[in-house]
Design a protein around this motif. Structure first.
Motif, PDB file in Angstrom:
ATOM      1  N   ARG A 117       0.957  -1.156   0.255  1.00 55.10           N
ATOM      2  CA  ARG A 117       0.037  -0.016   0.029  1.00 55.10           C
ATOM      3  C   ARG A 117       0.927   1.353   0.056  1.00 55.10           C
ATOM      4  O   ARG A 117       0.712   2.230  -0.824  1.00 55.10           O
ATOM      5  CB  ARG A 117      -0.976  -0.144   1.303  1.00 55.10           C
ATOM      6  CG  ARG A 117      -1.972   0.957   1.059  1.00 55.10           C
ATOM      7  CD  ARG A 117      -3.016   0.779   2.393  1.00 55.10           C
ATOM      8  NE  ARG A 117      -3.490   1.782   2.600  1.00 55.10           N
ATOM      9  CZ  ARG A 117      -4.485   2.554   2.059  1.00 55.10           C
ATOM     10  NH1 ARG A 117      -5.169   1.821   0.917  1.00 55.10           N
ATOM     11  NH2 ARG A 117      -5.286   3.464   2.501  1.00 55.10           N
ATOM     12  N   ALA A 118       1.983   1.141   0.639  1.00 52.66           N
ATOM     13  CA  ALA A 118       2.731   2.404   0.761  1.00 52.66           C
ATOM     14  C   ALA A 118       3.403   2.714  -0.657  1.00 52.66           C
ATOM     15  O   ALA A 118       3.580   3.723  -0.961  1.00 52.66           O
ATOM     16  CB  ALA A 118       3.935   2.268   1.940  1.00 52.66           C
ATOM     17  N   MET A 121       0.733   4.045  -2.737  1.00 54.06           N
ATOM     18  CA  MET A 121       0.524   5.608  -2.683  1.00 54.06           C
ATOM     19  C   MET A 121       1.720   6.553  -3.042  1.00 54.06           C
ATOM     20  O   MET A 121       1.592   7.476  -3.296  1.00 54.06           O
ATOM     21  CB  MET A 121       0.071   5.926  -1.406  1.00 54.06           C
ATOM     22  CG  MET A 121      -1.373   5.097  -0.841  1.00 54.06           C
ATOM     23  SD  MET A 121      -1.733   5.210   0.885  1.00 54.06           S
ATOM     24  CE  MET A 121      -2.948   6.552   0.703  1.00 54.06           C
ATOM     25  N   SER A 122       2.810   6.047  -2.839  1.00 58.75           N
ATOM     26  CA  SER A 122       4.212   6.757  -3.155  1.00 58.75           C
ATOM     27  C   SER A 122       4.442   6.843  -4.694  1.00 58.75           C
ATOM     28  O   SER A 122       4.695   8.073  -5.107  1.00 58.75           O
ATOM     29  CB  SER A 122       5.181   6.438  -2.230  1.00 58.75           C
ATOM     30  OG  SER A 122       5.028   6.084  -0.967  1.00 58.75           O
TER      31      SER A 122
ATOM     32  N   TRP B  32      10.733   6.016   4.381  1.00 64.01           N
ATOM     33  CA  TRP B  32       9.857   4.982   3.821  1.00 64.01           C
ATOM     34  C   TRP B  32       8.815   4.461   5.060  1.00 64.01           C
ATOM     35  O   TRP B  32       7.743   4.384   4.791  1.00 64.01           O
ATOM     36  CB  TRP B  32      10.845   3.790   3.210  1.00 64.01           C
ATOM     37  CG  TRP B  32       9.861   2.786   2.701  1.00 64.01           C
ATOM     38  CD1 TRP B  32       9.523   1.477   3.239  1.00 64.01           C
ATOM     39  CD2 TRP B  32       9.203   3.008   1.554  1.00 64.01           C
ATOM     40  NE1 TRP B  32       8.585   0.899   2.200  1.00 64.01           N
ATOM     41  CE2 TRP B  32       8.435   1.673   1.291  1.00 64.01           C
ATOM     42  CE3 TRP B  32       9.109   3.878   0.400  1.00 64.01           C
ATOM     43  CZ2 TRP B  32       7.695   1.468   0.155  1.00 64.01           C
ATOM     44  CZ3 TRP B  32       8.165   3.716  -0.704  1.00 64.01           C
ATOM     45  CH2 TRP B  32       7.564   2.419  -0.698  1.00 64.01           C
ATOM     46  N   ASN B  35       6.291   6.878   5.634  1.00 63.38           N
ATOM     47  CA  ASN B  35       5.271   6.717   4.405  1.00 63.38           C
ATOM     48  C   ASN B  35       4.442   5.473   4.802  1.00 63.38           C
ATOM     49  O   ASN B  35       3.128   5.596   4.455  1.00 63.38           O
ATOM     50  CB  ASN B  35       5.837   6.711   3.075  1.00 63.38           C
ATOM     51  CG  ASN B  35       5.741   7.856   2.434  1.00 63.38           C
ATOM     52  OD1 ASN B  35       5.003   8.702   2.770  1.00 63.38           O
ATOM     53  ND2 ASN B  35       6.236   7.926   1.044  1.00 63.38           N
ATOM     54  N   ALA B  36       4.969   4.233   5.045  1.00 65.08           N
ATOM     55  CA  ALA B  36       4.317   3.243   5.260  1.00 65.08           C
ATOM     56  C   ALA B  36       3.187   3.397   6.379  1.00 65.08           C
ATOM     57  O   ALA B  36       1.945   2.956   6.480  1.00 65.08           O
ATOM     58  CB  ALA B  36       5.161   1.860   5.814  1.00 65.08           C
ATOM     59  N   ALA B  39       0.427   5.462   5.241  1.00 65.73           N
ATOM     60  CA  ALA B  39      -0.508   4.761   4.195  1.00 65.73           C
ATOM     61  C   ALA B  39      -1.403   4.039   4.886  1.00 65.73           C
ATOM     62  O   ALA B  39      -2.730   3.769   4.132  1.00 65.73           O
ATOM     63  CB  ALA B  39       0.538   4.062   3.426  1.00 65.73           C
TER      64      ALA B  39
END
Lengths: 288, 296
Positions: A117-118, A121-122, B32, B35-36, B39
């Motif tokens: 998912r990350a 979206m990135s 990262w 972001n994870a 998300a």
């Protein structure tokens, strides 16, 4: 298929006819100039024959281009610097290498995007946005920078063509891997399928139509990338360099022959993928 | 948690090998992880913030790598250097933008799309021509059309006219194919309704078929925006006056002025996305009725 054969042939014939007329019209100036210098009148017959057989016409007639293509392919040994087979192979090898790299990485990234998912979206917004950017503009820079780092030959061109085929494959493949609907995913869940099994038995097969559609776009983009990548190296080898050297020396027939060779190459690459598509989809039962 | 441990281990190994590598890895993994974590969250702002953080992280890593490892600016200039160059040479960049985008790409885009739409409406009345032109159009759309650039430069000279000509040819076929498909998009029921109104051909065209064709047309128009910019820039590689984005790129390569090239590419990227965004905005306004435009 057969039903559209007559219309297609008519349209192609009309294009060739218009081409001949345009060739006469565009090359006429030179003929009139020559005639005025020699002080003779130009009859219509002379005009037609002379405009269609110039050494360096403004617009070469179709038969001149055909002769240029024939000479390029069969006129000399394939290792000759004037052979279109040689230049075509230089372009083709870089295109294929880049296309395999680009679409392979694209498929890998698409799998990552679908399962993380990350990552989705990135990366995904940037992958979509990058399609609106004229990436081709950085081709000359990549060539020159890699050249200054000592990397020469096929690799820089392959990197450009990989870069161009990368994004269409990512976007298409993400769409394809997401194609199974909730019902199908739920079914596999009731089977207690693992993530790997879901991927191998549902997501990957249902992504195939999307994959092939984006591979066709990608291979065409790859070829364009390679041709543009051949421009700034000073026209050494490849179809792009034939275009450039033709435009330096006013060899119009050479430009048109190289252009048609590139078109043939693009058409056959797309056709090969189309063929693979038909075979694969037929084996999978997706086409009736 | 296992992922975190692996990331920490890799970063630590990087520090052991070279502290600069370790620093770069640590920043990457930190961003990262952030972001994870983000998300996982819900909310409309997540979809905007996460890609933004990713982009900023990439820029920061680029800057760090260039500074820490002292990369030669001839190979890769730092984003800050590119930014300084961009600000310093706004007049030059603006002149290049006007020459390549406004004069070359935009005029070619308008002409080419207009011609394609006109041709599509003309051949719409003849199934014979459609069956003949569509396969040819599809075929040509897959060809490396940029290759005609040297021919156009010979015919129309070095100035923007030759670039516009290349753009016309490049955008023509994608728009034509989409427009022809769009004109077929009406359903028999709708056409029958128009027939019961005793609507003429032109009335049906104006009030039913053209609006119904718009979603398809905009598909082609959006593809054409990128093609137009590519055509205009690449055509300048084959000869141009001493202004223009493609000219600047080739000229600066000769002087190894990498920051200027990157600045030019940044302008091209900005122009490309803005152009695409503009067409997408017009599409949203004009095809508000289409299912793909309705708000979820």
């Amino acid at each position: 298929m057969l039903r559209s054969l007559v219309p297609v042939l008519t349209v192609v014939a009309a294009i060739v006819g218009l081409w001949y007329l345009a060739a006469i019209w565009m090359n006429a100036t030179w003929v009139y100039d020559q005639a005025a210098r020699e002080g003779r009148e130009v009859m219509l017959v002379d005009l037609v024959t002379e405009t269609l057989h110039q050494e360096r016409p403004v617009l070469p007639a179709p038969h001149q281009v055909a002769k240029g293509l024939y000479d390029g392919f069969f006129g000399q040994k394939v290792t000759s610097k004037r052979s279109l087979v040689y230049h075509g192979w230089v372009t083709l090898s870089a295109t294929l290498l880049g296309f395999v790299m680009g679409s392979g990485l694209g498929i890998l990234l698409a799998v990552g995007i679908v399962y993380n998912r990350a990552m989705d979206m990135s990366v995904m917004p940037w992958a979509i946005a990058s399609q609106t950017i004229p990436i081709l503009a950085i081709a000359p820079m990549i060539i020159v920078v890699l050249n200054s780092m000592g990397v020469q030959g096929i690799v820089p061109k392959a990197i450009i063509s990989a870069y161009l085929s990368f994004f269409p494959v990512v976007v298409g493949m993400v769409k394809g891997l997401r194609a199974p609907d909730g019902m199908q995913l739920d079914l596999l869940r009731t089977y207690n399928a693992s993530a790997v099994q879901t991927f191998a038995k549902l997501r990957l097969p249902s992504s195939m139509p999307y994959l092939f559609a984006s591979l066709k776009v990608g291979v065409a983009a790859s070829l364009v990338g390679t041709i543009v990548g051949e421009l700034p190296t000073g026209a050494v080898a490849g179809l792009g360099s034939r275009l450039l050297s033709g435009s330096y020396y006013g060899q119009t027939v050479q430009i048109w022959a190289a252009l048609f060779a590139a078109a043939l190459l693009a058409a056959s690459l797309v056709a090969i993928i189309g063929l693979a598509e038909r075979v694969v989809l037929q084996r999978m039962g997706l086409v009736r | 948690m296992k992922g975190l441990a692996i990331m920490a281990a890799v970063a630590a190994a990087g520090f052991v090998a070279d502290w600069r590598l370790g620093l770069v890895l640590a920043v990457w993994f930190g961003a990262w992880t952030l972001n994870a974590g983000l998300a996982e969250g819900r909310g409309p702002w997540v979809r905007r913030v996460v890609p933004l953080i990713f982009g900023i992280t990439l820029l920061a890593l680029w800057e760090m790598t260039v500074d820490l490892f002292e990369v030669n600016p001839v190979i890769l200039p730092a984003p800050s250097a590119i930014w300084v160059q961009l600000i310093d040479s706004i007049p030059v960049l603006w002149a290049d933008f006007v020459q390549t985008f406004v004069k070359g790409a935009l005029s070619g885009y308008v002409l080419g799309c207009g011609a394609a739409i006109g041709t599509a409406i003309l051949i719409d009345r003849s199934p014979f021509l459609q069956r003949g032109l569509l396969p040819v159009g599809n075929f040509v759309a897959a060809l490396p059309i940029v290759g005609i650039a040297p021919i156009m430069v010979m015919w129309f000279g070095f100035d923007w006219h030759s670039k516009a000509a290349v753009v016309v040819v490049m955008v023509f076929f994608p728009v034509l194919v989409n427009m022809v498909a769009g004109l077929k998009a009406t359903e028999p029921m709708q056409r029958d309704l128009m027939a019961t109104y005793s609507a003429s051909y032109w009335q049906t065209l104006l009030k039913l078929r053209l609006p119904a064709a718009l979603p398809f047309l905009f598909n082609g128009l959006k593809i054409a925006t990128t093609l137009a910019l590519i055509g205009a820039i690449v055509a300048e590689f084959f000869g141009s006056p001493i202004v223009g984005m493609g000219f600047r790129i080739t000229a600066e390569i000769g002087r190894l002025g990498l920051p200027m090239i990157w600045a030019e590419i940044a302008v091209a990227a900005l122009a490309g996305s803005a152009f695409y965004g503009l067409v997408a905005l017009i599409e949203k306004r004009m095809t508000f009725w289409h299912p793909s435009q309705r708000r979820q």
